[in-house]
Design an enzyme around this catalytic site. Structure first.
Site, PDB file in Angstrom:
ATOM      1  CB  CYS A  73      -0.953   0.028   1.221  1.00  0.00           C
ATOM      2  SG  CYS A  73      -0.102  -0.071   2.796  1.00  0.00           S
ATOM      3  CE  LYS A  99      -3.480  -3.911   8.459  1.00  0.00           C
ATOM      4  NZ  LYS A  99      -2.318  -3.797   7.294  1.00  0.00           N
ATOM      5  NE  ARG A 102      -5.439  -0.292   3.692  1.00  0.00           N
ATOM      6  CZ  ARG A 102      -4.753   0.630   2.797  1.00  0.00           C
ATOM      7  NH1 ARG A 102      -4.964   0.315   1.505  1.00  0.00           N
ATOM      8  NH2 ARG A 102      -3.913   1.708   3.178  1.00  0.00           N
ATOM      9  CE  LYS A 138      -2.136  -2.824  11.746  1.00  0.00           C
ATOM     10  NZ  LYS A 138      -1.343  -2.619  10.573  1.00  0.00           N
ATOM     11  CB  SER A 153      -1.208   5.390  14.014  1.00  0.00           C
ATOM     12  OG  SER A 153      -2.142   4.846  13.252  1.00  0.00           O
TER      13      SER A 153
END
Ligand code: PBG
Length: 325
Positions: free
Chosen positions: A119, A193, A215, A246, A272
């Site tokens: 990506c 994920k 996504r 995650k 993040s």
């Protein structure tokens, strides 16, 4: 009778003696963003105190990490040029390949994990090759992912971490590494994920937001729990060595499920958005930042994580040194 449990809580020393969750520095992994260019150390706006480094400026940061006994990093690359097939992700002089070689040459004691994904390198920002209907073509993509992983290992990466969420990519990468002689290089699979809003600040940092769509066709639906176990079991069968979940904080139940169902080390990625929420609330005195970092991180380990990727790794190492954790 009444104070049976309380007896064990009367002093800090006894609380420490019986505490169930102890965090080791050796389990921490610090993410680093590497950018093309020279003399760059640029703060990421959405992630206070996190930076994008050019290769020549990353050495100081690694010295700081090693002084704190953090010897594991995961690298993310920000290439200068992108194209629709993500060529920059696997070329020998790509940003990650050069950074890995340069870091390994200077620091013998650092363990480098590389994020294997497309990506950051595709002009459209998706994690794979698109077919003519603009849908990610799984089978074409896993061939490229294998090339990316091999190029990272050839440059000196110690562990590869595919984060794309294509099907059968762990098997494809394993076969490629094995047939090139890298039978002992582990694969840390982003097996579980979720398609998550918590990645927002990262996408600013890595300039990797998809230019259209989202996504959701390849990342997981956050309403699902059983699917996480299913995805992880596939990756175990395909040869993964470490299973990742995650994001971390909103997914503690999933970390626990994976811990109980999968007999491999479990890594959690505190992403993040988790970092920025705490940082910005702390900067505005809405919370006690230090205590919040300690409490949330402990909850991730308590849920069952053995390994943690976190932007707070340096803070945590300091807290451990100061006896706060
Ligand atoms: C690449 C990748 C992403 C993250 C790690 N690897 C972004 C994404 O999937 O959009 C997110 C990390 C973070 O938010 O800290 N696919």
């Amino acid at each position: 009778m009444i104070n049976r449990g309380r007896r064990l809580r009367q002093t800090q020393s006894i609380r420490d003696l019986v505490c169930e969750t102890k965090i080791k520095k050796s389990s921490l992994i610090y993410p680093i963003f590497i950018e093309e260019g020279e003399n760059i150390k640029e703060e990421i706006k959405a992630m206070p105190m996190q930076y994008r480094y050019s290769i020549d400026r990353v050495y100081d940061e690694i010295e700081t990490l090693l002084k704190l006994d953090i010897d594991k990093i995961i690298l993310f690359g920000i290439p200068k040029e992108k194209d629709c097939v993500g060529t920059g992700a696997y070329v020998e002089d790509g940003i990650i390949q050069r950074a890995t070689r340069a870091i390994k040459q200077r620091f013998k004691d650092i363990t480098i994990i590389t994020d294997v994904c497309m990506c950051e390198y595709t002009s459209h920002g998706h994690c794979g090759i698109l077919d003519k209907n603009n849908v990610v073509d799984n089978d074409k993509t896993i061939k490229i992912l294998s090339k990316i992983a091999l190029s990272h290992v050839e440059a000196g990466a110690d562990i590869v971490a595919p984060s794309d969420m294509m099907d059968n990519r762990v098997e494809a990468i394993r076969n490629t590494l094995d047939s090139n002689g890298y039978i002992n290089t582990p694969i840390m699979s982003y097996a579980v994920k979720y398609a998550s809003s918590f990645y927002g600040p990262f996408r600013e940092a890595a300039n990797s937001a998809p230019s259209f769509g989202d996504r959701k066709t390849y990342q997981m639906d956050f309403r699902n729990r059983n699917e996480a176990i299913k995805e992880a079991l596939y990756d175990v069968e395909e040869g993964a060595d470490i299973i990742m979940v995650k994001p971390a904080l909103s997914y503690l139940d999933i970390i626990r499920d994976i811990r109980e169902n999968i007999k491999l080390p479990v890594c959690a990625y505190s992403v993040s958005g988790e970092y920025s929420m705490i940082k910005l609330a702390g900067a505005n005195n809405l919370i006690d930042e230090e205590k919040m970092i300690i409490e949330t991180t402990t909850s991730i380990y308590r849920a069952g994580a053995d390994i943690l990727i976190t932007y707070f790794a340096k803070d945590l190492a300091r807290f451990i040194n100061e006896g706060k954790l």
